[in-house]
Scaffold this active site. Structure first.
Site, PDB file in Angstrom:
ATOM      1  N   ARG A  57      -8.463  26.323  30.489  1.00  0.00           N
ATOM      2  CA  ARG A  57      -7.984  27.749  30.913  1.00  0.00           C
ATOM      3  C   ARG A  57      -9.306  28.424  31.469  1.00  0.00           C
ATOM      4  NH1 ARG A  57      -5.020  25.631  27.728  1.00  0.00           N
ATOM      5  NH2 ARG A  57      -6.651  24.915  26.822  1.00  0.00           N
ATOM      6  N   THR A  58     -10.306  28.637  30.670  1.00  0.00           N
ATOM      7  CA  THR A  58     -11.201  29.736  31.031  1.00  0.00           C
ATOM      8  C   THR A  58     -11.822  29.538  32.406  1.00  0.00           C
ATOM      9  OG1 THR A  58     -11.786  29.663  28.869  1.00  0.00           O
ATOM     10  CG2 THR A  58     -13.295  30.607  30.205  1.00  0.00           C
ATOM     11  N   LYS A  87     -32.084  15.849  34.686  1.00  0.00           N
ATOM     12  CA  LYS A  87     -33.801  15.485  34.880  1.00  0.00           C
ATOM     13  C   LYS A  87     -34.698  16.203  34.104  1.00  0.00           C
ATOM     14  CE  LYS A  87     -32.178  14.811  39.719  1.00  0.00           C
ATOM     15  NZ  LYS A  87     -32.442  15.308  41.167  1.00  0.00           N
ATOM     16  N   ARG A 108     -20.464  28.494  30.334  1.00  0.00           N
ATOM     17  CA  ARG A 108     -20.168  27.707  29.122  1.00  0.00           C
ATOM     18  C   ARG A 108     -21.174  26.848  28.405  1.00  0.00           C
ATOM     19  NH1 ARG A 108     -14.141  25.844  27.142  1.00  0.00           N
ATOM     20  NH2 ARG A 108     -14.028  28.120  26.984  1.00  0.00           N
ATOM     21  N   HIS A 136     -16.944  34.155  22.291  1.00  0.00           N
ATOM     22  CA  HIS A 136     -16.294  33.894  23.468  1.00  0.00           C
ATOM     23  C   HIS A 136     -15.764  35.198  23.863  1.00  0.00           C
ATOM     24  CE1 HIS A 136     -13.896  32.032  26.400  1.00  0.00           C
ATOM     25  NE2 HIS A 136     -13.248  31.056  25.546  1.00  0.00           N
TER      26      HIS A 136
HETATM   27  C1  NCD Z   1     -11.278  28.044  23.044  1.00  0.00           C
HETATM   28  C2  NCD Z   1     -12.694  27.866  23.114  1.00  0.00           C
HETATM   29  O1  NCD Z   1     -13.253  27.121  23.957  1.00  0.00           O
HETATM   30  O2  NCD Z   1     -13.623  28.103  22.308  1.00  0.00           O
HETATM   31  N1  NCD Z   1     -10.627  27.793  24.162  1.00  0.00           N
HETATM   32  C3  NCD Z   1     -10.346  28.715  24.949  1.00  0.00           C
HETATM   33  O3  NCD Z   1     -11.556  29.225  25.858  1.00  0.00           O
HETATM   34  N2  NCD Z   1      -8.884  28.953  25.571  1.00  0.00           N
HETATM   35  C4  NCD Z   1     -10.530  27.588  21.818  1.00  0.00           C
HETATM   36  C5  NCD Z   1     -10.755  26.142  21.354  1.00  0.00           C
HETATM   37  O4  NCD Z   1     -11.522  25.502  21.922  1.00  0.00           O
HETATM   38  O5  NCD Z   1     -10.209  25.850  20.118  1.00  0.00           O
END
Ligand code: NCD
Length: 308
Positions: A57-58, A87, A108, A136
């Site tokens: 999703r993100t 590397k 991320r 997040h």
């Molecule tokens: C979340 C995350 O990555 O922290 N997912 C997301 O971004 N929708 C929740 C999760 O992974 O449980």
């Protein structure tokens, strides 16, 4: 209040006014998105998505947001395996390089604070798409936006955070952001997965009333919002410990039947054991609506970061 040119690294950067500004812009973005006419706001701008940890999703929602705004995207979803990090290149050098290609970077990483470390080397704004169990921010903002849209307010609500309060960065982001509103919190988890002391201290400083519980069935009838998330398997060093908790909180018809008629249930997804598909059609469940709200909130954040 000004977001222009700033990194978005932590929910600590958001006070009440900034959060409400994001909601306001996100509602405008929703209208523009639904008009099906792609905007040209970001014409000529490039977004880089750099992911060192899995995502569906993100990453796609940031990329959709940029494309719907008329911008372009460059992406690597497997940085840990395929970038020059393998590397031995540092995060800071990687940021130096990428910020010569892109106008904004979404990143991320599985380690807490790695995104902030990366941002030190970047000449362009960096947006944290999740750093370890730390934070997040964009997920937390879209979760609060969902609550705001569905309940028409955030002040006055009783909100339960239910599950892995220790490792879920989503709960950490939600708790920090919610501390800017007049809410009551109910922190529901096994003692071993309790919310970390630093965030509990923040709730105390901001005078947010909260109670700590283990049994969801004892409190569910008091909750206006039930915030759920999977037990974060990948953050457990001892898999036996994870197995002990994986089915601790399972939301199904039987459990949801005990919740208020006008409550809502949110979950950032992916779901595993904690959310039964049998409740997907219950009007109180907003986990798929959150996905759409995520695009609008990320469109809003991109606009604000560029200062448009
Ligand atoms: C979340 C995350 O990555 O922290 N997912 C997301 O971004 N929708 C929740 C999760 O992974 O449980």
């Amino acid at each position: 209040m000004n977001f222009k040119g700033q990194h978005i690294l932590s929910t600590e950067q958001f006070d009440r006014d900034r959060i409400l500004k994001v909601f306001y812009e996100a509602l405008k973005m929703e209208k523009s998105f639904n008009s099906k006419k792609n905007s040209i706001l970001m014409k000529g701008k490039i977004l880089a998505t750099v992911f060192f940890e899995p995502s569906t999703r993100t990453r796609f929602s940031f990329e959709t947001a940029m494309l719907r705004l008329g911008g372009s995207v460059i992406s690597n979803s497997a940085m840990m395996q395929t970038s020059s990090i393998t590397k031995g290149e540092s995060l800071s050098d990687t940021a130096q390089i990428l910020s010569r290609f892109a106008d904004v970077i979404v990143m991320r990483h599985p380690r807490s604070n790695a995104v902030s470390e990366f941002a030190l080397g970047s000449k362009v704004p960096v947006i944290n798409a999740g750093d370890g169990s730390h934070d997040h921010p964009t997920q937390g903002l879209l979760d609060l936006h969902t609550i705001y849209k569905e309940k028409g307010k955030i002040d006055g609500l009783t909100i339960g955070l239910v599950g892995d309060l220790k490792y879920s960065r989503v709960f950490h982001s939600q708790a920090r952001l919610l501390s800017n509103f007049k809410v009551k919190l109910c922190l529901v988890s096994p003692a071993e997965l309790a919310l970390q002391e630093e965030i509990v201290a923040l709730l105390k400083t901001k005078r947010i009333p909260f109670e700590v519980k283990e049994d969801i069935l004892k409190v569910i009838k008091n909750l206006d919002v039930i915030s759920t998330n999977r037990i974060q398997e990948e953050r457990f060093s001892d898999k036996k410990e994870f197995e002990k908790f994986r089915n601790k909180y399972v939301f199904n018809k039987e459990v949801l039947n005990r919740a208020k008629r006008d409550s809502i249930l949110i979950n950032p997804l992916p779901r595993v054991d904690e959310l039964s598909p049998e409740i997907d059609d219950d009007p109180r469940c907003k986990h798929f609506e959150q996905v759409s709200n995520g695009v609008y909130v990320r469109m809003a954040l991109l606009k604000l970061v560029f200062g448009f």
